[in-house]
Enzyme design. Structure first.
Site, PDB file in Angstrom:
ATOM      1  N   SER A 136       0.779 -46.113 -42.345  1.00 55.30           N
ATOM      2  CA  SER A 136      -0.241 -45.758 -43.327  1.00 55.30           C
ATOM      3  C   SER A 136      -1.033 -44.540 -42.858  1.00 55.30           C
ATOM      4  O   SER A 136      -1.187 -44.306 -41.658  1.00 55.30           O
ATOM      5  CB  SER A 136      -1.192 -46.934 -43.550  1.00 55.30           C
ATOM      6  N   TYR A 179      -4.023 -60.241 -55.902  1.00 56.06           N
ATOM      7  CA  TYR A 179      -4.032 -58.792 -55.704  1.00 56.06           C
ATOM      8  C   TYR A 179      -2.787 -58.262 -55.003  1.00 56.06           C
ATOM      9  O   TYR A 179      -2.334 -58.810 -53.991  1.00 56.06           O
ATOM     10  CB  TYR A 179      -5.257 -58.399 -54.890  1.00 56.06           C
ATOM     11  N   HIS A 188      10.841 -49.752 -44.926  1.00 56.86           N
ATOM     12  CA  HIS A 188       9.588 -49.235 -45.468  1.00 56.86           C
ATOM     13  C   HIS A 188       9.675 -47.704 -45.449  1.00 56.86           C
ATOM     14  O   HIS A 188       9.073 -47.044 -44.608  1.00 56.86           O
ATOM     15  CB  HIS A 188       8.434 -49.755 -44.598  1.00 56.86           C
ATOM     16  N   ARG A 244      -4.048 -56.578 -48.904  1.00 57.20           N
ATOM     17  CA  ARG A 244      -3.149 -57.532 -48.265  1.00 57.20           C
ATOM     18  C   ARG A 244      -3.905 -58.284 -47.176  1.00 57.20           C
ATOM     19  O   ARG A 244      -4.721 -57.714 -46.462  1.00 57.20           O
ATOM     20  CB  ARG A 244      -1.954 -56.806 -47.643  1.00 57.20           C
ATOM     21  N   CYS A 261      -0.251 -41.435 -43.060  1.00 53.38           N
ATOM     22  CA  CYS A 261       0.559 -40.393 -42.434  1.00 53.38           C
ATOM     23  C   CYS A 261       1.323 -39.537 -43.435  1.00 53.38           C
ATOM     24  O   CYS A 261       2.278 -38.852 -43.073  1.00 53.38           O
ATOM     25  CB  CYS A 261       1.527 -41.015 -41.428  1.00 53.38           C
ATOM     26  N   LYS A 276       6.302 -56.213 -51.034  1.00 52.60           N
ATOM     27  CA  LYS A 276       6.428 -56.369 -49.588  1.00 52.60           C
ATOM     28  C   LYS A 276       7.112 -57.681 -49.210  1.00 52.60           C
ATOM     29  O   LYS A 276       7.881 -57.737 -48.249  1.00 52.60           O
ATOM     30  CB  LYS A 276       5.046 -56.308 -48.933  1.00 52.60           C
ATOM     31  N   ASP A 319       8.255 -45.767 -51.325  1.00 51.15           N
ATOM     32  CA  ASP A 319       7.740 -46.819 -50.442  1.00 51.15           C
ATOM     33  C   ASP A 319       8.808 -47.675 -49.776  1.00 51.15           C
ATOM     34  O   ASP A 319       8.650 -48.052 -48.629  1.00 51.15           O
ATOM     35  CB  ASP A 319       6.791 -47.733 -51.233  1.00 51.15           C
ATOM     36  N   ARG A 329      -6.095 -49.054 -56.417  1.00 53.11           N
ATOM     37  CA  ARG A 329      -4.679 -48.789 -56.667  1.00 53.11           C
ATOM     38  C   ARG A 329      -4.393 -48.300 -58.079  1.00 53.11           C
ATOM     39  O   ARG A 329      -5.116 -48.603 -59.013  1.00 53.11           O
ATOM     40  CB  ARG A 329      -3.887 -50.087 -56.453  1.00 53.11           C
TER      41      ARG A 329
END
Length: 620
Positions: A277, A226, A255, A87, A279, A235, A302, A394
């Site tokens: 992120s 991407y 989120h 991103r 975590c 997102k 997510d 990914r």
């Protein structure tokens, strides 16, 4: 509106073959075609035949490679351009009319100026390519909590990825009907082809824009092929635009993962959790409990959309149909359920290729292959410089392939939430589990989610990276207003609100080692929350919230000393006095948009800490 000229689009193949009577959609497709000038238009139906045709074309173009069908059937490998791997937050914009509505945590540009720039970039940008029209539904087909979008793209890679990640094609178009609302999402890789020009395997452009117009509910993305830059249902729609829709219509777009936890007695509770992120979000979504008789099932990993039901409870859906997960670090030892979901029908991007036609990445297995083709297409051995897979490589996999997906994950009604968890990566200060005093206090805790940014800074109280509600990169409007929206949700008449908790799996001892075992043993914390919801365990009050009463957290069988457990379940008032002093500089960024209730919560925290310090001094 863009422009409309019948003569400019008359020669575009397939433009007049729309499988819908939705006038607004047809008009928008024609306008985009006139602007971008593709060679042909294809309306996607989401069928197996379409998947087979597009993946075959992508293989022929060199964009994808089929994996060994005996190992991973109907699965493909793709390698992006090395400049297009993640991103692009610096090129992501919220173009509200008033810059204050975007707020200090978002990039803002004037919407009229941005539109003018984008019109110039998109003019003729699809020449030599196919323009795909991708109707999609975020959430179960027919659900009142779901929302519809249509992505126009010139990337077949995006189309096949969207087929995994959303309910894409005919079912979504049928749900839209002849006049239904949809979010228009326009995407181009920004690489037009001249007559006879040979294409590249991964077309993209050095100029990149990911733009959201919140008032008109539009998304424009240019230059990247991407992930979250190009799969605009994720997102862009499901968080940035949906968060604005949720603010205006009285719901929540977050989120968050969603899981179902069932006790040995067969009682179940649904929980959502928001973590920044690194975590443990995906690992918790696919938790394997270590406690006998306890069962965890996945609803989503997510994104979570929540609306009030007739009974006053918040009902949640996972708006996505697939997992778009970070591959490195996901392995048999860390998340076996994720690995077992990748058996077929997947797309892997920027991982490494094995000699037998499968995929590999760092952390997948303990044993490292002797030879690989790395994500840049080069030979790789354990002695090579650099990783075999890109750190942001990914996997894209259908959610229903997860072995612990809950049967009700696609229930149109959603699932009723009993608890919402927040947390960050903190080596110091923050206890293992803290229960908010009430909803307003929970919003205060969530507004101050923070993680230590680097290992070198983990023992320094001041060096924190704030990520409120784990929504910092994804909130589509002023985050001060976002905090206020959460407060207003809590004031809804008749609301039966989930309890709010703050967790921290990452507390370290003086030697720098993690105290809590984490992973499957995190179910012990979830068990305590479950028991709190059932009224079976007690708490002890502290200045920062309620902690488990002594002996109430199940740690049987763990190698935890009394001192270690005390570190996990105690509050150092001196450290927290320093923590409290770090909050005002962050809050001040939002100026008049920061709700007074959060300033009041901060003042109450300071007062409780002062009282605790005074009591301790008197006792000494």
């Amino acid at each position: 509106m863009l422009r409309n000229s019948v003569t400019a689009v008359a020669s575009i193949e397939g433009l007049d073959k729309a499988p819908t009577k939705h006038r607004k959609l047809i008009a928008w497709v024609r306008e985009v075609a006139e602007l971008t000038q593709p060679d042909r238009v294809h309306w996607c139906d989401g069928s197996d035949a379409e998947w087979d045709r597009l993946t075959s074309e992508l293989v022929a173009a060199g964009t994808m490679k089929p994996l060994n069908p005996k190992i991973r059937p109907n699965s493909f490998y793709a390698a992006s351009d090395p400049t297009d791997v993640a991103r692009v937050e610096s090129r992501t914009f919220i173009c509200s009319k008033d810059p204050k509505d975007a707020g200090p945590t978002n990039n803002w540009l004037d919407p009229d100026e941005m539109r003018a720039d984008l019109m110039g970039l998109f003019a003729g940008c699809m020449r030599g390519r196919t323009m795909y029209v991708v109707p999609f539904c975020m959430g179960p087909i027919g659900s009142k909590i779901s929302a519809l979008g249509v992505e126009i793209t010139d990337s077949a890679y995006v189309v096949v990825s969207m087929r995994i990640m959303a309910r894409m094609g005919k079912a979504a178009l049928d749900m839209l009907g002849e006049d239904g609302f949809f979010v228009p999402a326009l995407h181009s890789v920004g690489a037009p082809l001249k007559a006879g020009q040979k294409d590249v395997a991964w077309p993209c452009n050095s100029i990149k824009y990911i733009v959201h117009f919140p008032e008109s509910r539009e998304i424009w993305s240019y230059g990247s092929g991407y992930g979250g830059n190009a799969l605009l249902g994720k997102k862009c729609l499901a968080l940035r635009i949906a968060s604005v829709m949720a603010r205006d219509d009285g719901w929540l777009a977050e989120h968050m993962l969603i899981l179902k936890l069932t006790s040995p007695e067969g009682k179940s509770h649904y929980m959502a959790a928001a973590f920044p992120s690194a975590c443990g979000k995906t690992n918790m979504a696919m938790l394997q409990p270590t406690l006998k008789g306890w069962k965890a099932e996945t609803i989503g990993d997510d994104i979570c959309w929540m609306r009030f039901g007739e009974d006053g409870r918040l009902y949640a859906i996972n708006p996505e149909a697939g997992f778009f997960g970070v591959a490195p670090g996901t392995g048999h030892g860390t998340n076996i359920n994720a690995i077992n979901a990748l058996h077929s029908n997947c797309i892997f991007t920027n991982v490494a290729l094995t000699d037998d036609g499968d995929v590999w990445w760092e952390g997948l297995t303990d044993d490292v292959p002797a030879h690989l083709i790395d994500w840049k297409g080069n030979d790789w051995t354990p002695e090579s410089d650099g990783p075999a897979a890109h750190p942001n490589a990914r996997f894209t996999a259908p959610a229903d392939q997860c072995p612990i997906i809950a049967p009700e994950w696609e229930d149109p009604k959603g699932v009723p939430l009993s608890a919402i968890l927040f947390g960050g990566r903190r080596a110091t200060a923050t206890p293992l589990i803290t229960e908010a005093f009430d909803w307003e206090h929970g919003v205060f805790l969530a507004s101050n989610v923070a993680s230590e940014g680097t290992a070198a800074a983990e023992s320094k109280v001041g060096e924190l990276r704030r990520d409120p509600f784990a929504m910092l990169p994804f909130c589509g409007y002023n985050m001060g207003d976002y905090f206020n929206h959460w407060l207003q949700i809590g004031q809804r008449a008749g609301a039966k609100l989930p309890a709010i908790y703050f967790v921290n799996w990452f507390r370290k001892d003086e030697g720098g080692k993690f105290i809590w075992p984490g992973y499957g043993d995190n179910c012990r914390v979830l068990k305590w929350i479950f028991q709190r919801l059932e009224g079976e365990v007690e708490t002890k009050p502290t200045p920062i919230g309620n902690l488990p009463a002594d002996g109430s957290l199940d740690v049987a069988g763990l190698d935890l000393s009394a001192a270690a457990l005390n570190t996990l379940l105690s509050v150092d008032t001196e450290v927290w006095t320093e923590e409290a002093a770090l909050i005002p500089p962050f809050y001040e960024r939002f100026a008049e948009r920061l709700p007074k209730a959060l300033w009041d919560q901060h003042a109450a925290l300071v007062a409780r800490l002062q009282g605790a310090s005074a009591n301790r001094a008197a006792a000494e």
